[in-house]
Design a protein around this motif. Structure first.
Motif, short mmCIF file in Angstrom:
data_model
loop_
_atom_site.label_atom_id
_atom_site.label_comp_id
_atom_site.label_asym_id
_atom_site.label_seq_id
_atom_site.Cartn_x
_atom_site.Cartn_y
_atom_site.Cartn_z
N GLY A 1 -88.60 -18.93 -5.99
CA GLY A 1 -87.47 -19.64 -6.30
C GLY A 1 -86.06 -19.25 -5.87
N VAL A 2 -86.27 -18.59 -4.73
CA VAL A 2 -85.06 -18.20 -3.96
C VAL A 2 -84.59 -19.53 -3.17
CG1 VAL A 2 -84.27 -16.47 -2.39
CG2 VAL A 2 -85.60 -15.57 -4.28
N ARG A 3 -83.23 -19.27 -3.10
CA ARG A 3 -82.87 -20.42 -2.19
C ARG A 3 -82.05 -19.93 -1.01
NH1 ARG A 3 -83.39 -25.99 -4.98
NH2 ARG A 3 -85.29 -25.36 -5.95
N VAL A 4 -82.32 -20.16 0.38
CA VAL A 4 -81.36 -19.71 1.24
C VAL A 4 -80.65 -20.71 1.91
CG1 VAL A 4 -81.20 -18.13 3.40
CG2 VAL A 4 -82.76 -17.63 1.58
N GLY A 5 -79.22 -20.93 1.77
CA GLY A 5 -78.31 -21.91 2.38
C GLY A 5 -78.45 -21.85 3.99
N LYS A 6 -77.84 -22.93 4.49
CA LYS A 6 -77.86 -23.26 5.77
C LYS A 6 -77.06 -22.22 6.54
CE LYS A 6 -79.18 -27.98 6.63
NZ LYS A 6 -78.64 -29.22 5.91
N GLY A 7 -77.20 -21.64 7.67
CA GLY A 7 -76.51 -20.78 8.43
C GLY A 7 -76.54 -19.31 7.58
N THR B 1 -82.81 -16.35 -7.10
CA THR B 1 -81.40 -15.76 -6.38
C THR B 1 -81.14 -17.20 -5.49
OG1 THR B 1 -81.78 -13.56 -6.34
CG2 THR B 1 -80.45 -14.40 -4.61
N VAL B 2 -79.86 -17.50 -5.34
CA VAL B 2 -79.16 -18.29 -4.66
C VAL B 2 -78.35 -17.89 -3.53
CG1 VAL B 2 -78.10 -20.58 -4.60
CG2 VAL B 2 -79.63 -19.95 -6.34
N VAL B 3 -78.54 -18.10 -2.29
CA VAL B 3 -77.62 -17.53 -1.32
C VAL B 3 -77.01 -18.79 -0.40
CG1 VAL B 3 -77.36 -16.21 0.75
CG2 VAL B 3 -79.15 -15.65 -0.85
N GLY B 4 -75.48 -18.90 -0.55
CA GLY B 4 -74.74 -19.97 -0.30
C GLY B 4 -74.90 -20.12 1.26
N ASP B 5 -74.27 -21.18 1.77
CA ASP B 5 -74.34 -21.43 3.22
C ASP B 5 -73.44 -20.36 4.17
OD1 ASP B 5 -75.77 -23.70 2.59
OD2 ASP B 5 -73.98 -25.17 3.05
N ILE C 1 -80.15 -5.64 -2.33
CA ILE C 1 -81.17 -5.92 -3.49
C ILE C 1 -80.72 -6.57 -4.84
CG2 ILE C 1 -82.85 -5.02 -5.13
CD1 ILE C 1 -83.46 -2.83 -3.78
N THR C 2 -81.04 -8.02 -4.77
CA THR C 2 -80.46 -8.88 -5.91
C THR C 2 -81.51 -8.97 -6.99
OG1 THR C 2 -81.24 -10.93 -5.08
CG2 THR C 2 -79.11 -10.16 -4.39
N ASP C 3 -80.98 -8.85 -8.20
CA ASP C 3 -81.93 -9.01 -9.27
C ASP C 3 -82.06 -10.36 -9.70
OD1 ASP C 3 -83.35 -8.65 -11.77
OD2 ASP C 3 -82.24 -6.87 -12.31
N LYS C 4 -82.65 -10.88 -10.78
CA LYS C 4 -82.77 -12.40 -10.98
C LYS C 4 -81.73 -13.08 -11.28
CE LYS C 4 -86.16 -13.29 -13.93
NZ LYS C 4 -87.15 -13.14 -15.36
N ASN C 5 -81.70 -14.35 -10.92
CA ASN C 5 -80.61 -15.27 -10.94
C ASN C 5 -79.40 -14.71 -10.54
OD1 ASN C 5 -82.33 -16.89 -12.78
ND2 ASN C 5 -82.07 -15.64 -14.33
N VAL C 6 -79.45 -14.09 -9.41
CA VAL C 6 -77.87 -13.87 -8.85
C VAL C 6 -77.52 -14.91 -7.83
CG1 VAL C 6 -77.08 -12.41 -6.93
CG2 VAL C 6 -78.35 -11.29 -8.84
N ILE C 7 -76.14 -15.32 -8.00
CA ILE C 7 -75.91 -16.28 -7.19
C ILE C 7 -74.68 -15.89 -6.02
CG2 ILE C 7 -74.40 -18.35 -6.85
CD1 ILE C 7 -75.50 -19.27 -9.68
N ILE C 8 -74.82 -15.92 -4.99
CA ILE C 8 -74.21 -15.50 -3.65
C ILE C 8 -73.40 -16.75 -2.95
CG2 ILE C 8 -73.77 -14.04 -1.50
CD1 ILE C 8 -76.25 -12.65 -3.13
N LYS D 1 -78.64 -8.45 -12.50
CA LYS D 1 -79.16 -9.65 -13.42
C LYS D 1 -78.00 -10.63 -13.49
CE LYS D 1 -82.91 -10.79 -16.50
NZ LYS D 1 -83.79 -10.47 -17.67
N SER D 2 -78.31 -11.90 -12.79
CA SER D 2 -77.18 -13.26 -13.02
C SER D 2 -75.70 -12.83 -12.60
CB SER D 2 -76.95 -13.43 -14.65
OG SER D 2 -78.44 -13.75 -15.17
N THR D 3 -75.75 -11.88 -11.75
CA THR D 3 -74.20 -11.77 -11.04
C THR D 3 -74.08 -12.74 -10.20
OG1 THR D 3 -74.80 -9.31 -10.76
CG2 THR D 3 -72.92 -10.01 -9.69
N ILE D 4 -72.50 -13.16 -10.17
CA ILE D 4 -72.19 -14.36 -9.18
C ILE D 4 -71.14 -13.78 -8.37
CG2 ILE D 4 -70.87 -16.44 -9.12
CD1 ILE D 4 -71.93 -17.11 -11.93
N VAL D 5 -71.38 -13.90 -7.23
CA VAL D 5 -70.39 -13.22 -6.14
C VAL D 5 -69.85 -14.16 -5.26
CG1 VAL D 5 -70.37 -11.58 -3.99
CG2 VAL D 5 -72.04 -11.32 -5.67
#
Lengths: 401, 368
Positions: B309-315, B327-331, B339-346, B364-368
């Motif tokens: 369920g990891v998402r890697v944004g464009k670019g 984990t969600v990695v923004g554009d 290393i990201t634990d579960k549900n981290v948002i970058i 876990k669940s950190t938002i950067v």
């Protein structure tokens, strides 16, 4: 008091699916793999459990082995229940009149005892060859609110396609006044999806009558529904809006797979609110190698990709070796595409071995049709398989077919 | 094979505090879609063991969630199957055990009620594929009292290992505890096999003597008086003894030979999540990486492991990193040795980097 269920679903999964050629040589159509990790039957089964229907009879007849094993006790769909759950129903021997299932209506008729075990108020009839996400509970609510005897789910199709379907002609309130099976000159474009809800007692009555009619072909669309309409029963169309696809042909199966791709896919299987449950492959995460190139594709667990993949759907444990190219294709689990092989616009079934430098199909723009390789086929080194070919035998080295 | 498995899910929690803060060692995510306990558990099941007791101590919610009824390991059984053994509070103890001996004492009831001949004890700090029936065959052939599974490998500056010396016949001649070492050594993998009734006698004897340490008071003390044998395990064995080794061993899975050995012949089972297959976008570049199901990749991923369920944004550019579940990695974000634990948002455009010895960790669940 007798325990009962409000609604029992009966899933017609006996069809051979002869228009899928090599793909259904040894398995029933509902067991055909779809969308990298699913089989067609996962969709109606997931729809059932997501709609709160936990009692499903699956009617099988043609090559049921794989389907039986796949369904098992129903645990992957949460359909292993103490009362209810999923049951595979094959034709069985009776004291008199033992027979194979003759038509859709006859298949249900032969299993009325199963339905009566649950004493349901309503019976939902489904077919096992469609890809869609549908909340049957909404349709059931409409059926109850209208006080209908039979509700038929229907979807708008194009005028060109309409003559392939059962067409419903309706009044403004949705009640059906005419039912045309595959009309040459369709009056409307509202097509039956093969999803029916019957009020149980009415269905019992008309199935009994249908069985006593020696001239009937014992089919819902051809016999039972017209008979009910003629007798003046209350029949309504339930309009379904959303993705729905009959995957009974090679090209529609290919198209439905491609509909999963893209940023905003025509059909989304990753919706957390409507999970598609399935038996999961036991495999590690997929590995993409140093020289892999991957564009607009769907890949399942356990794949090893070292070549080039474009606009394709790969099921679990597929190996694409270095230098191999796969474009616009659907590849099912356990298949290996070896070094330098090129696969274009094809559907390749499970456990196929495409040898080094073999060529399967032609680029989509030039192809006459989709090339199909059946289960367990081995394609020798440097062999060439033309577009639109249907292959279910081994092809030797450098052979051209 | 007549053996019951016992897994200690908590024993090495302090090895990787970053990840075991909120969970047991056994439920630490590993290799894209597994938890550490999956390896011990799957090996037991694949060796024909049908009853496995799992000793828990604290923070075991995540573990229970992962294991469920045990059906994913084929351990939802009428007879035996998966048995969770949480702390046992009684009149004469406070419930939470302080060491392995106390934990074993609290499961004497479980051990007594079984009828298998042998017990296989293992921890959750190892990643390996092993056929335990080979070890029991060895144990029987040597007529051993206790068989320790040992592995010889380079140990980098650690004092967490139990070093083993054995003679030509395999009999253990010396056991060194927690010695500070750097170099190739033979060590005990915290997997041992012994007769079930003999184990019960050992535990009762240890309790009556007031012993505290299993390794010191049972193994080391009895090197001469008991027939303790070392079984040399030659295959791949990763010991997770620190955060750096967790990172390094995960990355070893990018080698085909390691993957083939761990996953090739028999399945490693894990909890099923019914995720959709992963999707790759038009502009993605993915090289030398493991990607689990349910991911959506639109950016660039290199030498990395993506969990479910990891998402890697464009670019976005992700290198040498491990991104856990959802984990969600923004554009246009850039990650190196993270290393990201579960549900981290970058969020979009963030740049984060660690180094191989000390990867940058996001809880876990950190938002950067």
């Amino acid at each position: 008091m007798q325990r009962k269920k409000d609604c029992v679903a009966m899933l017609l999964a006996g069809g051979q699916g002869s228009r899928l050629y090599a793909l259904t040589n040894n398995i029933a159509k509902p067991a055909v793999p779809f969308g990298a990790k699913y089989r067609i039957i996962d969709f109606p089964l997931s729809n059932c459990i997501n709609s709160g229907i936990d009692t499903v009879g699956v009617l099988t007849q043609y090559q049921p082995l794989l389907l039986n094993e796949y369904i098992g006790n129903g645990q992957p769909w949460d359909l292993d229940r103490n009362f209810g759950g999923v049951h595979v129903l094959s034709p069985y021997q009776k004291k008199s009149k033992s027979a194979w299932y003759e038509g859709t209506a006859n298949a249900i008729y032969q299993n009325l005892n199963f339905i009566r075990m649950y004493n349901p108020d309503y019976v939902l009839i489904l077919s096992g060859d469609h890809i869609y996400k549908m909340d049957y509970s909404k349709m059931l609510r409409a059926h109850i609110e209208k006080g209908a005897d039979c509700t038929i789910a229907a979807i708008e199709v194009s005028l060109k396609e309409a003559s392939r379907f059962g067409i419903l002609n309706t009044n403004e309130d949705g009640s059906i006044y005419e039912f045309e099976e595959k009309p040459k000159q369709p009056k409307s474009t509202l097509a039956s999806m093969g999803v029916y809800i019957f009020t149980a007692e009415k269905m019992y009555k008309y199935l009994e009558e249908d069985d006593n009619d020696p001239n009937s072909s014992k089919d819902f669309g051809k016999n039972v529904l017209p008979a009910m309409l003629a007798a003046g029963e209350k029949m309504f169309a339930y309009r379904f809006e959303g993705y729905w696809k009959d995957v009974g042909t090679i090209s529609s199966l290919w198209e439905a797979n491609m509909d999963l791709l893209g940023n905003k896919p025509a059909f989304d299987v990753s919706d957390p609110a409507w999970k598609i449950h399935s038996r999961n492959p036991l495999a590690p995460p997929e590995y993409l190698g140093e020289n892999a190139v991957i564009k607009n594709s769907m890949v399942a667990l356990g794949c090893e990709v070292c070549g080039i993949i474009e606009n394709s759907v790969l099921s679990s444990n597929v190996v694409i070796e270095g230098g191999a190219v796969v474009k616009d294709s659907v590849i099912m689990s356990g298949t290996t595409v070896r070094k330098g092989a090129v696969v274009n616009y094809s559907i390749i079934d499970e456990d196929v071995d495409v040898g080094e430098n073999a060529i399967v199909g032609e680029p989509k723009e030039e192809a006459k049709g989709i090339a199909v390789l059946g289960r367990n086929v081995t394609v020798g080194k440097g062999a060439k398989i033309s577009s639109g070919a249907m292959i279910d035998k081994n092809i030797s080295e450098r052979e051209e077919v | 094979m007549s053996a019951v498995g016992v897994i200690f899910s908590n024993i090495h929690d302090e090895n990787v505090p970053e990840l075991s803060n909120m969970r047991t060692m056994g439920s630490i995510p590993y290799g894209g879609r597994y938890r550490l306990i999956d390896f011990a558990l799957s090996n037991l099941v694949n060796s024909g063991v049908t009853t496995v007791g799992i000793i828990t101590k604290n923070n075991y919610q995540s573990l229970m969630d992962h294991l469920g009824s045990g059906k994913d390991w084929d351990l939802a059984r009428k007879t035996g199957g998966l048995v969770l053994l949480p702390p046992f509070g009684a009149k004469d103890n406070e419930g939470l055990y302080k060491n392995r001996l106390e934990a074993l004492k609290s499961i004497i009831g479980f051990l007594t009620r079984r009828n298998e001949d042998y017990v296989i004890l293992c921890d959750c700090d190892g990643v390996y594929r092993m056929d335990f029936s080979d070890i029991i065959d060895y144990h029987e052939a040597k007529q051993a009292d206790i068989t320790l599974v040992c592995h010889t490998e380079e140990i980098a500056n650690s004092s967490k290992y139990t070093l083993i010396k054995s003679d030509a016949s395999g009999r253990v001649t010396d056991i060194k505890l927690d010695a500070s070492v750097n170099g190739v050594n033979k060590f005990y993998t915290n997997i041992l096999v012994l007769n079930r009734l003999f184990l019960i006698r050992l535990i009762q004897d240890a309790v009556s003597h007031g012993y505290k340490s299993c390794r010191r008071d049972i193994l080391q003390r009895n090197v001469k008086s008991l027939k303790i044998f070392a079984y040399d395990f030659e295959g791949y064995h990763a010991t997770i003894d620190s955060f750096a080794s967790y990172f390094r061993h995960n990355m070893e899975l990018l080698n085909k030979s390691v993957r083939d050995e761990l996953f090739g012949a028999r399945d490693i089972y894990t909890k099923v999540r019914d995720s959709a297959p992963s999707k790759y976008g038009d502009e993605c570049i993915v090289k030398n990486s493991l990607v689990s199901d349910g991911c959506i990749v639109e950016g660039c991923v290199e030498n990395s492991i993506l969990f479910r369920g990891v998402r890697v944004g464009k670019g976005a550019v992700i290198k040498n990193s491990i991104l856990m579940q959802d984990t969600v990695v923004g554009d246009n974000a850039q990650l190196n040795c993270v290393i990201t634990d579960k549900n981290v948002i970058i969020r979009n455009n963030r740049v984060l980097s660690g180094c191989e010895i000390q990867p940058y960790f996001l809880g876990k669940s950190t938002i950067v």
